[in-house]
Design an enzyme around this catalytic site. Structure first.
Site, PDB file in Angstrom:
ATOM      1  N   GLY A  34       0.788  -1.234   0.000  1.00  0.00           N
ATOM      2  CA  GLY A  34       0.000   0.000   0.000  1.00  0.00           C
ATOM      3  C   GLY A  34       0.815   1.276   0.000  1.00  0.00           C
ATOM      4  O   GLY A  34       0.266   2.365   0.168  1.00  0.00           O
ATOM      5  N   SER A  71      12.677  -0.897  -0.841  1.00  0.00           N
ATOM      6  CA  SER A  71      13.922  -0.749  -0.084  1.00  0.00           C
ATOM      7  C   SER A  71      14.058  -1.857   0.963  1.00  0.00           C
ATOM      8  O   SER A  71      13.936  -1.604   2.152  1.00  0.00           O
ATOM      9  CB  SER A  71      14.063   0.637   0.532  1.00  0.00           C
ATOM     10  OG  SER A  71      12.860   1.161   1.021  1.00  0.00           O
TER      11      SER A  71
END
Length: 181
Positions: free
Chosen positions: A20, A89
């Site tokens: 999300g 990441s």
């Protein structure tokens, strides 16, 4: 030109594909723009296409990509811009390295179970990863290292994107990056 009293910041959304990040980032961006805040969005997919084209999904290349995003975010942040980063990441070490470089850094862990992310997957990437068609897919065949001490954790399998975005805006207000509405 930096406005009087306006500090730049980097709002870094990290989490699995499908958690999300981008959806919440878009809602937060809209709110900040409506409040007259200068904002730039660095979305992982878009950055990879334009700034990191040619990089693979190896650990080394993923780290290079995150460091490049961090470099651009730092430049913008120190010039008074609110930067919203939405990037998986996956590795803690390189995220922490970026965090040390950017003074005004807010890390948001967009936390959703991999099963939920796979259900949300409109691109079919998880299906391909589970079938072995995509190698080094974060959360399936490659690790995701959750942040040890993020500034905010959003449980997106338990709340709507608007609620998550509200929590982010409140955190920016709390830290003094945004005037309360």
């Amino acid at each position: 030109m930096q406005r009087e009293g306006e500090r730049g910041f980097t709002l870094w959304f990290t989490g699995l594909s499908g958690s999300g990040k981008t959806t919440i980032a878009e809602i937060v961006e809209k709110e900040l723009r409506e409040r007259g805040r200068r904002v730039e969005v660095l979305d992982g997919d878009i950055v990879r296409t334009n700034l990191s084209k040619g990089l693979s999904f190896s650990r080394e290349d993923r780290n290079i990509n995150v460091l490049r995003i961090g470099f651009v975010a730092n430049l913008l942040t120190r010039n008074g811009v609110g930067v919203i980063v939405s990037a998986i990441s996956p590795y803690k070490e390189v995220r922490d390295q970026v965090r040390r470089r950017i003074i005004d850094f807010v890390e948001v862990f967009v936390d959703a179970p991999v099963e939920v992310c796979a259900e949300r997957d409109v691109k079919g990437l998880y299906k391909k990863a589970y079938a072995g068609e995509i190698k080094e897919f974060t959360g399936v065949s490659d690790p995701y290292e959750a942040p040890a001490a993020p500034d905010l954790v959003l449980k997106t399998n338990e709340e709507e994107p608007e609620e998550s975005a509200r929590k982010v805006v409140e955190k920016l207000e709390f830290f003094g990056y945004l005037e309360p509405a």
